[in-house]
Design a protein around this motif. Structure first.
Motif, PDB file in Angstrom:
ATOM      1  N   VAL A 100       0.839  -1.208   0.000  1.00 46.14           N
ATOM      2  CA  VAL A 100       0.000   0.000   0.000  1.00 46.14           C
ATOM      3  C   VAL A 100       0.873   1.258   0.000  1.00 46.14           C
ATOM      4  CG1 VAL A 100      -1.671   1.331   1.340  1.00 46.14           C
ATOM      5  CG2 VAL A 100      -1.951  -1.151   1.088  1.00 46.14           C
ATOM      6  N   ALA A 101       1.930   1.268   0.817  1.00 46.99           N
ATOM      7  CA  ALA A 101       2.816   2.432   0.879  1.00 46.99           C
ATOM      8  C   ALA A 101       3.488   2.688  -0.458  1.00 46.99           C
ATOM      9  CB  ALA A 101       3.868   2.211   1.967  1.00 46.99           C
ATOM     10  N   VAL A 102       3.927   1.601  -1.113  1.00 43.20           N
ATOM     11  CA  VAL A 102       4.561   1.754  -2.428  1.00 43.20           C
ATOM     12  C   VAL A 102       3.582   2.322  -3.445  1.00 43.20           C
ATOM     13  CG1 VAL A 102       5.604   0.488  -4.353  1.00 43.20           C
ATOM     14  CG2 VAL A 102       6.268  -0.048  -2.002  1.00 43.20           C
ATOM     15  N   ALA A 103       2.325   1.874  -3.378  1.00 43.12           N
ATOM     16  CA  ALA A 103       1.316   2.368  -4.313  1.00 43.12           C
ATOM     17  C   ALA A 103       1.044   3.858  -4.098  1.00 43.12           C
ATOM     18  CB  ALA A 103       0.026   1.561  -4.164  1.00 43.12           C
ATOM     19  N   VAL A 104       0.916   4.275  -2.830  1.00 41.23           N
ATOM     20  CA  VAL A 104       0.656   5.695  -2.538  1.00 41.23           C
ATOM     21  C   VAL A 104       1.815   6.563  -3.005  1.00 41.23           C
ATOM     22  CG1 VAL A 104       0.346   7.368  -0.682  1.00 41.23           C
ATOM     23  CG2 VAL A 104      -0.893   5.196  -0.624  1.00 41.23           C
ATOM     24  N   ALA A 105       3.056   6.111  -2.746  1.00 40.78           N
ATOM     25  CA  ALA A 105       4.215   6.875  -3.172  1.00 40.78           C
ATOM     26  C   ALA A 105       4.265   7.011  -4.688  1.00 40.78           C
ATOM     27  CB  ALA A 105       5.493   6.213  -2.659  1.00 40.78           C
ATOM     28  N   SER A 106       3.887   5.962  -5.396  1.00 41.52           N
ATOM     29  CA  SER A 106       3.891   6.009  -6.860  1.00 41.52           C
ATOM     30  C   SER A 106       2.883   7.029  -7.377  1.00 41.52           C
ATOM     31  CB  SER A 106       3.571   4.622  -7.430  1.00 41.52           C
ATOM     32  OG  SER A 106       4.549   3.676  -7.007  1.00 41.52           O
ATOM     33  N   VAL A 107       1.695   7.038  -6.756  1.00 40.45           N
ATOM     34  CA  VAL A 107       0.672   8.000  -7.175  1.00 40.45           C
ATOM     35  C   VAL A 107       1.152   9.434  -6.934  1.00 40.45           C
ATOM     36  CG1 VAL A 107      -1.656   8.846  -6.698  1.00 40.45           C
ATOM     37  CG2 VAL A 107      -1.228   6.384  -6.856  1.00 40.45           C
ATOM     38  N   ALA A 108       1.805   9.675  -5.781  1.00 40.57           N
ATOM     39  CA  ALA A 108       2.300  11.022  -5.463  1.00 40.57           C
ATOM     40  C   ALA A 108       3.352  11.465  -6.474  1.00 40.57           C
ATOM     41  CB  ALA A 108       2.872  11.048  -4.051  1.00 40.57           C
ATOM     42  N   VAL A 109       4.271  10.570  -6.823  1.00 45.37           N
ATOM     43  CA  VAL A 109       5.313  10.909  -7.796  1.00 45.37           C
ATOM     44  C   VAL A 109       4.705  11.230  -9.147  1.00 45.37           C
ATOM     45  CG1 VAL A 109       7.280   9.991  -9.074  1.00 45.37           C
ATOM     46  CG2 VAL A 109       7.111   9.603  -6.616  1.00 45.37           C
ATOM     47  N   LEU A 110       3.721  10.430  -9.560  1.00 43.51           N
ATOM     48  CA  LEU A 110       3.069  10.691 -10.837  1.00 43.51           C
ATOM     49  C   LEU A 110       2.348  12.039 -10.822  1.00 43.51           C
ATOM     50  CD1 LEU A 110       1.629   7.142 -11.670  1.00 43.51           C
ATOM     51  CD2 LEU A 110       3.574   8.292 -12.744  1.00 43.51           C
ATOM     52  N   GLY A 111       1.724  12.374  -9.672  1.00 43.65           N
ATOM     53  CA  GLY A 111       1.043  13.668  -9.561  1.00 43.65           C
ATOM     54  C   GLY A 111       2.003  14.833  -9.691  1.00 43.65           C
ATOM     55  N   LEU A 112       3.164  14.752  -9.024  1.00 45.00           N
ATOM     56  CA  LEU A 112       4.164  15.810  -9.111  1.00 45.00           C
ATOM     57  C   LEU A 112       4.684  15.969 -10.539  1.00 45.00           C
ATOM     58  CD1 LEU A 112       6.185  15.243  -5.827  1.00 45.00           C
ATOM     59  CD2 LEU A 112       4.632  17.129  -6.357  1.00 45.00           C
ATOM     60  N   LEU A 113       4.910  14.837 -11.196  1.00 46.71           N
ATOM     61  CA  LEU A 113       5.381  14.902 -12.580  1.00 46.71           C
ATOM     62  C   LEU A 113       4.342  15.571 -13.475  1.00 46.71           C
ATOM     63  CD1 LEU A 113       7.061  11.375 -12.979  1.00 46.71           C
ATOM     64  CD2 LEU A 113       8.202  13.592 -12.803  1.00 46.71           C
ATOM     65  N   GLY A 114       3.075  15.244 -13.264  1.00 42.67           N
ATOM     66  CA  GLY A 114       2.025  15.865 -14.065  1.00 42.67           C
ATOM     67  C   GLY A 114       1.938  17.363 -13.849  1.00 42.67           C
ATOM     68  N   TRP A 115       2.075  17.790 -12.574  1.00 49.44           N
ATOM     69  CA  TRP A 115       2.026  19.219 -12.264  1.00 49.44           C
ATOM     70  C   TRP A 115       3.197  19.950 -12.926  1.00 49.44           C
ATOM     71  CZ3 TRP A 115       5.360  22.482  -9.494  1.00 49.44           C
ATOM     72  CH2 TRP A 115       4.838  23.728  -9.178  1.00 49.44           C
ATOM     73  N   GLY A 116       4.383  19.331 -12.895  1.00 43.82           N
ATOM     74  CA  GLY A 116       5.543  19.945 -13.535  1.00 43.82           C
ATOM     75  C   GLY A 116       5.347  20.102 -15.028  1.00 43.82           C
ATOM     76  N   VAL A 117       4.735  19.097 -15.663  1.00 40.73           N
ATOM     77  CA  VAL A 117       4.476  19.180 -17.106  1.00 40.73           C
ATOM     78  C   VAL A 117       3.512  20.319 -17.410  1.00 40.73           C
ATOM     79  CG1 VAL A 117       3.440  17.967 -19.064  1.00 40.73           C
ATOM     80  CG2 VAL A 117       4.996  16.750 -17.517  1.00 40.73           C
ATOM     81  N   LEU A 118       2.471  20.470 -16.575  1.00 39.73           N
ATOM     82  CA  LEU A 118       1.509  21.553 -16.786  1.00 39.73           C
ATOM     83  C   LEU A 118       2.176  22.918 -16.655  1.00 39.73           C
ATOM     84  CD1 LEU A 118      -1.644  20.224 -14.899  1.00 39.73           C
ATOM     85  CD2 LEU A 118      -1.300  20.380 -17.374  1.00 39.73           C
ATOM     86  N   GLN A 119       3.102  23.057 -15.698  1.00 39.49           N
ATOM     87  CA  GLN A 119       3.800  24.333 -15.538  1.00 39.49           C
ATOM     88  C   GLN A 119       4.648  24.653 -16.759  1.00 39.49           C
ATOM     89  OE1 GLN A 119       3.411  26.539 -12.962  1.00 39.49           O
ATOM     90  NE2 GLN A 119       1.735  25.151 -12.431  1.00 39.49           N
ATOM     91  N   LEU A 120       5.323  23.668 -17.288  1.00 40.28           N
ATOM     92  CA  LEU A 120       6.128  23.889 -18.486  1.00 40.28           C
ATOM     93  C   LEU A 120       5.262  24.278 -19.672  1.00 40.28           C
ATOM     94  CD1 LEU A 120       8.680  20.926 -18.218  1.00 40.28           C
ATOM     95  CD2 LEU A 120       9.133  23.359 -17.849  1.00 40.28           C
ATOM     96  N   VAL A 121       4.125  23.628 -19.812  1.00 45.70           N
ATOM     97  CA  VAL A 121       3.215  23.959 -20.902  1.00 45.70           C
ATOM     98  C   VAL A 121       2.719  25.400 -20.758  1.00 45.70           C
ATOM     99  CG1 VAL A 121       0.959  23.444 -21.911  1.00 45.70           C
ATOM    100  CG2 VAL A 121       2.510  21.580 -21.298  1.00 45.70           C
ATOM    101  N   ASP A 122       2.419  25.810 -19.500  1.00 52.54           N
ATOM    102  CA  ASP A 122       1.931  27.168 -19.264  1.00 52.54           C
ATOM    103  C   ASP A 122       2.988  28.207 -19.639  1.00 52.54           C
ATOM    104  OD1 ASP A 122      -0.110  28.978 -18.088  1.00 52.54           O
ATOM    105  OD2 ASP A 122       1.539  29.430 -16.701  1.00 52.54           O
ATOM    106  N   VAL A 123       4.243  27.921 -19.313  1.00 49.83           N
ATOM    107  CA  VAL A 123       5.327  28.855 -19.634  1.00 49.83           C
ATOM    108  C   VAL A 123       5.495  29.002 -21.132  1.00 49.83           C
ATOM    109  CG1 VAL A 123       7.819  29.214 -19.510  1.00 49.83           C
ATOM    110  CG2 VAL A 123       6.562  28.516 -17.469  1.00 49.83           C
ATOM    111  N   PHE A 124       5.503  27.886 -21.845  1.00 46.95           N
ATOM    112  CA  PHE A 124       5.765  27.945 -23.281  1.00 46.95           C
ATOM    113  C   PHE A 124       4.559  28.406 -24.092  1.00 46.95           C
ATOM    114  CE2 PHE A 124       9.184  25.028 -22.002  1.00 46.95           C
ATOM    115  CZ  PHE A 124      10.252  25.635 -22.636  1.00 46.95           C
ATOM    116  N   THR A 125       3.367  28.413 -23.493  1.00 45.24           N
ATOM    117  CA  THR A 125       2.185  28.882 -24.221  1.00 45.24           C
ATOM    118  C   THR A 125       1.806  30.312 -23.874  1.00 45.24           C
ATOM    119  OG1 THR A 125       0.777  27.898 -22.506  1.00 45.24           O
ATOM    120  CG2 THR A 125       1.220  26.579 -24.482  1.00 45.24           C
ATOM    121  N   GLY A 126       2.638  30.997 -23.041  1.00 43.50           N
ATOM    122  CA  GLY A 126       2.393  32.412 -22.772  1.00 43.50           C
ATOM    123  C   GLY A 126       1.593  32.692 -21.535  1.00 43.50           C
TER     124      GLY A 126
END
Length: 208
Positions: free
Chosen positions: A33-59
């Protein structure tokens, strides 16, 4: 007796069969269960970082900065307007002109000049006894406490070096008492520079 039966364990406790019991380690569900929760958190952070990069490059960042700049410009333009509205125009100020010097004709001459500059003129004559020949400055401006930051502030732009005091009156009119150091009203170019904005320009707050 089966070979699996320990000595002395015959009878009803005898173990029969030809297979050993299978021994399995206990399942560690908590770790999974702990491994699963940690994986979800890492995926969430990666997704947020991608959205920030998209926001920067789209103005998106440029749009935010433009909005902040427009807001600062609006506030800076509104501040001088507020100060201008708080001061009355010369045409709304009634000035009584008194001469506290031995020189004749100063009150009438000064009153005529103030009238040309848009002020209303009230009483014109010699200064009251309490001020006659007792004003050493170019002039003394008198008015109610409420007039200190309004009418007297406007009138003060007409006479450089004049002193300003509040008295017990409740009327809206103000007095200009001409003193010994009086040489004339301020030149017109200096008068037109203010009274609407005698204060320095407002400072721009950080981030604007």
């Amino acid at each position: 007796m089966s070979m699996l039966t320990p000595p002395g364990m015959g009878g009803q406790y005898r173990i029969t069969g030809g297979k050993y019991p299978r021994m399995r380690p206990p399942r560690r569900r908590g770790r999974l269960v702990a491994v699963a929760v940690a994986s979800v958190a890492v995926l969430g952070l990666l997704g947020w970082g991608v959205l920030q990069l998209v926001d920067v490059f789209t103005g998106g960042t440029k749009a935010t900065a433009a909005g902040r700049t427009a807001d600062c410009r609006t506030k800076a333009a509104a501040a001088p307007a507020a100060r201008t509205e708080s001061l009355p125009a010369p045409g709304r100020i009634t000035v009584n002109v008194y001469n506290a010097t031995p020189r004749a004709g100063l009150a009438k001459k000064t009153a005529d000049e103030l009238k040309k500059r848009g002020f209303r003129i009230g009483t014109v004559g010699n200064a009251p006894k309490q001020y006659d020949k007792k004003v050493k400055a170019p002039g003394l401006l008198l008015g109610s406490p409420a007039a200190q930051d309004t009418s007297l502030r406007v009138l003060g732009t007409q006479l450089t070096g004049a002193l300003t005091r509040a008295d017990a009156r409740s009327r809206a009119d103000v007095d200009l008492i001409i003193g010994d150091a009086f040489t004339g009203l301020a030149a017109r170019p200096a008068v037109t520079r203010t009274p609407a904005s005698p204060e320095p320009a407002p400072s721009v707050r950080k981030g604007c």
